[in-house]
Design a protein around this motif. Structure first.
Motif, short mmCIF file in Angstrom:
data_model
loop_
_atom_site.label_atom_id
_atom_site.label_comp_id
_atom_site.label_asym_id
_atom_site.label_seq_id
_atom_site.Cartn_x
_atom_site.Cartn_y
_atom_site.Cartn_z
N ASN A 11 77.15 65.61 7.99
CA ASN A 11 75.87 65.34 7.70
C ASN A 11 75.48 66.14 6.57
OD1 ASN A 11 73.11 65.27 7.30
ND2 ASN A 11 72.87 64.65 9.56
N ILE A 12 75.06 66.00 5.65
CA ILE A 12 74.68 66.75 4.24
C ILE A 12 73.60 67.70 4.60
CG2 ILE A 12 72.82 65.23 3.31
CD1 ILE A 12 75.30 66.92 1.06
N TYR A 91 67.44 63.57 6.27
CA TYR A 91 69.14 63.62 6.76
C TYR A 91 69.26 64.46 8.26
CZ TYR A 91 70.28 62.83 1.88
OH TYR A 91 70.19 62.12 0.72
N ILE A 96 67.98 57.58 6.67
CA ILE A 96 68.70 57.22 5.24
C ILE A 96 67.57 57.18 4.27
CG2 ILE A 96 70.08 55.59 3.99
CD1 ILE A 96 70.89 54.56 7.04
N VAL A 175 77.02 63.04 12.51
CA VAL A 175 77.23 61.78 11.81
C VAL A 175 78.86 61.77 11.48
CG1 VAL A 175 75.06 61.43 10.68
CG2 VAL A 175 76.68 62.72 9.25
N LYS A 177 81.88 60.61 8.52
CA LYS A 177 82.07 60.71 6.91
C LYS A 177 81.49 59.26 6.50
CE LYS A 177 86.93 59.90 7.12
NZ LYS A 177 88.33 60.31 6.35
N ASP A 179 79.39 57.22 7.68
CA ASP A 179 78.01 56.56 7.96
C ASP A 179 77.12 56.85 6.75
OD1 ASP A 179 78.43 56.45 10.67
OD2 ASP A 179 77.65 58.41 11.53
N ALA A 181 74.58 57.65 4.27
CA ALA A 181 73.55 58.92 4.01
C ALA A 181 72.36 58.64 3.17
CB ALA A 181 74.52 59.98 3.29
N THR A 182 72.57 57.89 2.19
CA THR A 182 71.32 57.68 1.32
C THR A 182 71.53 56.53 0.44
OG1 THR A 182 69.72 58.57 0.01
CG2 THR A 182 71.87 59.11 -0.79
N HIS A 200 78.04 60.07 3.76
CA HIS A 200 77.94 61.36 3.71
C HIS A 200 79.22 62.17 3.14
CE1 HIS A 200 74.34 62.37 6.02
NE2 HIS A 200 74.32 61.05 6.75
N ARG A 204 79.08 65.12 0.40
CA ARG A 204 79.79 66.33 0.70
C ARG A 204 80.68 66.45 -0.63
NH1 ARG A 204 80.52 68.06 5.90
NH2 ARG A 204 82.09 69.45 5.00
#
Length: 549
Positions: A11-12, A91, A96, A175, A177, A179, A181-182, A200, A204
């Motif tokens: 998760n960011i 987040y 999202i 979460v 990797k 999933d 994120a946005t 995510h 990252r």
């Protein structure tokens, strides 16, 4: 949070509690407020500790109001202290954020919202008014949060959902990797805007690769011209200063206010539009202003003319190694490559002026760049071209996104499977030189096919840009005919007839421009809203067709 927890949770939002623990009383985000009686700008700020507490409080509010993990949330707020807190809070609960540039136009904006089917909306009153006027486009929304005063809208204000007594730290949602994120929409500069899905892992990857490339340290101070870049500042544990400007109109920013923000806080790095820095550097040059604290200016969105780079360098302390850079990338893959202004001005700008394209440098860490044959069709297998051969640019690496939202056909066209990884087709044409540097020759969609040759926008326009009265030019095609459209500098005093004659004389010197027979003059080119730098050649093409008829 220990290091193992950070690795396990992609998760960011995990960056914020780490920064708050390391630098609790360091300023995280600074916002200009007003001028005092002495004419000095006053500022408000959150420390990392305050930002973490505000973010946690908002996250509890979202959760209790019904915004949960996996929900798509339309986020439409202006740059502010709470923009960062709101984004990180979304987040944190595992929601999202959906980011759509309002400058893409009302019709595109509403169509994008309808296509995403957001579960919730967090927005300023102006955006809620649009929802009130066009309810059918927003019918999927179940939770509405008004960031500001609630005049008559359905929903709760941000302060209402934050009116609770839970002061515990809201846990960062776990979460993976892969999933989502946005989602960020493209500007639609060469077609219909598309929702780019970020996982995510990609976010990252962006945080890590930019930090490594530009050697960002905890002592740096950021000046994010594009508001979303402030997320990186928090992740890096550095202070972000919000510029006093309209982020949708960077070319109209007041250079006095920009310079004040940089000098007041000792800004060391800034990421944003070349249109803004052209305006600021001209003002600084005319008023003999130096920005000695500014170590790195990163300009994204479009190629930057050599004279603009030289002007920008005039503000910087080059003796200390300070410089400007022009990172290359796209919404679907950012960053890809990078080059300094110093290298451009010393080694490549002369070749650019001769129509060889714009050098955009070498690949970022963990990125691979290749050139393949140009095609407008779906590609199953790539065929690599040799050095100095112009083709389509494809990239692969940790920051490359995997899909467009609900656009399987667009995804299939833009992605090429390669075993367990993906190549992304940048939609650009260019070549790699024998040193491994990437050269940009224009958008693939902007190439012009005449009866005798194939012309690339950047390579062709560079020839006409040589003229001292030309501000910029644009190549368009009408009925297989190449047409050059020219915008003159504001200070120009020479007649268009004379300039046209001189431009034809210049064009005759080069094989790829000698057959161009039509030159038109346009007062002010249409440009994209995000960077105010990308020329809308599609609109100019329609205009040119009407002119020659």
């Amino acid at each position: 949070m220990c290091q193992s927890d950070f690795i396990d949770n992609y998760n960011i939002a995990s960056y914020l509690p780490i920064s708050a623990k390391k630098y609790p009383f360091k300023k995280a985000i600074i916002e200009p407020l007003a001028k005092d009686s002495n004419g000095l700008v006053t500022y408000i700020h959150y420390t990392f500790k305050q930002l973490e507490e505000r973010c946690s409080k908002i996250a509890y509010g979202f959760d209790s109001y019904g915004i949960k993990k996996g929900h798509k949330v339309l986020l439409m707020v202006t740059p502010s202290l709470d923009f960062l807190a709101l984004t990180y809070a979304l987040y944190r609960v595992g929601a999202i954020p959906i980011l759509i540039d309002p400058g893409m136009g009302k019709s595109n904006l509403l169509d994008c919202i309808e296509s995403v089917k957001p579960d919730a909306m967090v927005a300023i009153p102006k955006a809620h008014l649009v929802k009130f006027l066009f309810p059918a486009k927003f019918k999927s929304i179940k939770c509405s949060v008004i960031v500001g005063k609630n005049y008559f809208f359905k929903g709760k204000t941000l302060e209402q959902i934050c009116d609770h007594t839970n002061n515990d730290t809201y846990p960062v949602a776990q979460v993976n990797k892969d999933d989502m994120a946005t989602m960020v929409f493209t500007t639609g500069s060469t077609g219909t805007p598309k929702g780019v899905v970020y996982f995510h892992e990609q976010m990252r990857g962006q945080v890590d690769s930019i930090k490594k490339e530009f050697s960002i340290t905890p002592d740096d101070v950021d000046f994010p011209v594009f508001p979303l870049f402030a997320l990186f500042s928090t992740a890096w544990g550095i202070t972000a200063v919000i510029p006093e400007m309209d982020p949708t109109k960077p070319s109209k920013a007041d250079p006095v206010k920009i310079i004040a923000g940089i000098k007041d806080h000792g800004v060391t790095i800034s990421i944003g539009s070349p249109a803004l820095w052209e305006t600021v550097s001209k003002y600084a040059q005319n008023h003999q202003i130096k920005l000695n604290s500014l170590k790195q200016i990163l300009m994204v969105g479009a190629p930057v003319r050599p004279e603009v780079l030289k002007s920008i360098q005039g503000m910087l302390d080059l003796k200390k190694g300070h410089d400007a850079y022009t990172p290359y990338g796209a919404t679907e893959s950012l960053p890809v490559a990078n080059i300094s202004a110093t290298e451009i001005l010393k080694e490549t700008s002369n070749l650019t002026a001769e129509g060889k394209g714009t050098c955009i440098g070498r690949a970022f860490p963990n990125m691979q760049i290749e050139i393949i044959e140009i095609s407008d069709e779906v590609i199953e297998n790539i065929k690599l071209l040799d050095a100095n051969m112009i083709g389509e640019i494809v990239v692969k690496g940790t920051v490359v996104t995997k899909e467009y939202f609900n656009r399987p056909d667009a995804t299939k066209l833009a992605k090429i499977k390669d075993k367990d990884s993906l190549w992304h087709r940048m939609g650009d044409v260019g070549y790699k030189d024998k040193q491994g540097r990437l050269w940009f020759c224009g958008r693939k969609a902007h190439r012009v096919e005449t009866k005798t040759q194939r012309l690339f926008s950047v390579c062709t326009e560079a020839i006409f840009n040589q003229h001292k009265s030309v501000y910029r030019s644009a190549l368009v095609g009408v009925n297989n005919q190449a047409i050059m459209i020219v915008q003159l500098k504001l200070e120009n005093q020479v007649s268009q007839t004379t300039i046209k004659k001189e431009l034809f004389e210049i064009a005759l010197k080069y094989d790829h421009t000698k057959d161009i027979k039509t030159i038109l003059f346009h007062e002010d080119f249409p440009v994209d809203i995000r960077h105010n730098a990308k020329i809308f050649r599609e609109k100019l093409s329609v205009w040119a067709e009407a002119q020659i008829k």
